[in-house]
Write an enzyme that holds these catalytic residues in place. Structure first.
Site, PDB file in Angstrom:
ATOM      1  N   ASP A  73       0.809  -1.221   0.000  1.00  0.00           N
ATOM      2  CA  ASP A  73       0.000   0.000   0.000  1.00  0.00           C
ATOM      3  C   ASP A  73       0.845   1.275   0.000  1.00  0.00           C
ATOM      4  OD1 ASP A  73      -2.014  -1.819   0.266  1.00  0.00           O
ATOM      5  OD2 ASP A  73      -2.924  -0.898   2.033  1.00  0.00           O
ATOM      6  N   HIS A  80       3.650  -2.349   3.086  1.00  0.00           N
ATOM      7  CA  HIS A  80       3.698  -1.000   2.494  1.00  0.00           C
ATOM      8  C   HIS A  80       4.981  -0.789   1.695  1.00  0.00           C
ATOM      9  CE1 HIS A  80       0.756  -0.625   5.739  1.00  0.00           C
ATOM     10  NE2 HIS A  80       0.232   0.374   5.050  1.00  0.00           N
TER      11      HIS A  80
HETATM   12 ZN   LIG Z   1      -2.617   3.091   3.367  1.00  0.00          ZN
END
Ligand SMILES: [Zn+2]
Length: 310
Positions: free
Chosen positions: A111, A255
């Site tokens: 992400d 992430h």
């Molecule tokens: Zn996020």
């Protein structure tokens, strides 16, 4: 014996033969004479300017490659990449796929990118391991780093929508529409990919974004294994956290953007290695949903068969 015969050929015939050969070779040489000297001159120039010509060839090759890539990208954009999502998951929220425990597949998701440095590093690890993943991108980051997103798609990964601003507050219909539609439009413009995968920032399902996404047939993709990599644990802690939560049909949250992701990059090869050792193979979110859909159909067919048997 035969050689001796040629020695005794009459002189007249020999002269005629020599004359014929001479005129033939003249005829052959004459038309090409100019080009031949042209070639000679050219090779002299080549010899003098060898480096220059080499650079020129390299430049032309580079131009050719660039043109090929541009046309490929253009075609991909024109053709459009669209992910097939089974209809039962359109407008649904998913945390994982419900698969038999023997179906050892898992989906890695990244992400908050695209992000300088870390997106490329994540892509390199995935490429080295021949793994495809899913990237939920933030619109404003995509605007800043479009080439990174192009690379994500060129490497065969899937792109999902993670809103424009990555804000957590409540969104009315109009604001939610901007956050989601504007991001999907840019994803399509930049990469040619048409996505209907949405992940709400912070996993928030009640601030207006997820409901807008569901109403517009997006699949809201949550996760079953949170690496909590944003808190920057060391690589081994990160690895063991993911492994503890790993399960068949699972979705791992990590992430590649939004801050310093060096720990994620450091842990990723270990995470992949250990999961492979446990027999897992890696799929994208559309592939995962496809697998679950097949599994549903399989169960439904088995039930039908049982009913018929009765
Ligand atoms: Zn996020």
């Amino acid at each position: 014996m035969e050689n001796n015969k040629s020695v005794v050929w009459p002189q007249g015939i020999l002269i005629s033969l020599i004359a014929l050969c001479g005129s033939l070779s003249l005829g052959l040489i004459m038309p090409t004479n100019q080009s031949h000297s042209e070639i000679q001159r050219q090779s002299t120039i080549n010899a003098i300017n060898d480096t220059g010509v080499k650079t020129g060839t390299q430049r032309r090759l580079k131009q050719f490659k660039t043109a090929m890539l541009a046309s490929w990208q253009q075609q991909a954009t024109l053709k459009g990449i669209s992910y097939t999502i089974p209809s039962r998951f359109q407008g649904a929220i998913i945390n994982q796929a419900k698969l038999p425990p023997t179906d050892k597949v898992i989906a890695l998701t990244f992400d908050d990118g695209p992000w300088p440095d870390y997106t490329v590093k994540v892509l390199n690890v995935l490429r080295e391991n021949n793994i495809k993943a899913t990237f939920f991108v933030v619109g404003q980051n995509l605007k800043n780093y479009p080439n990174l997103a192009k690379q994500v798609v060129a490497d065969g990964h899937v792109i999902g929508n993670h809103t424009w601003h990555h804000w957590y507050h409540f969104f009315n219909q109009q604001a939610a529409a901007f956050e989601i539609d504007h991001t999907s439009e840019l994803i399509s413009q930049v990469t040619g990919a048409k996505t209907t995968l949405f992940r709400p920032p912070g996993g928030m399902l009640h601030n207006g974004l997820a409901s807008y996404a569901k109403n517009n047939k997006y699949t809201v993709v949550m996760w079953s294994a949170d690496s909590v990599d944003y808190s920057r644990p060391n690589a081994s802690a990160l690895t063991s956290r993911v492994l503890k939560q790993a399960k068949p049909g699972g979705i791992v949250l990590m992430h590649d953007g939004g801050g310093n992701r060096s720990h994620t990059v450091a842990a990723l090869p270990q995470i992949i290695k250990k999961l492979k050792q446990q027999g897992y193979r890696f799929v994208t979110i559309p592939e995962l949903l496809e697998l679950q859909d097949k599994n549903y159909n399989l169960i439904a067919n088995t039930k039908k068969q049982k009913q018929v048997a009765r």
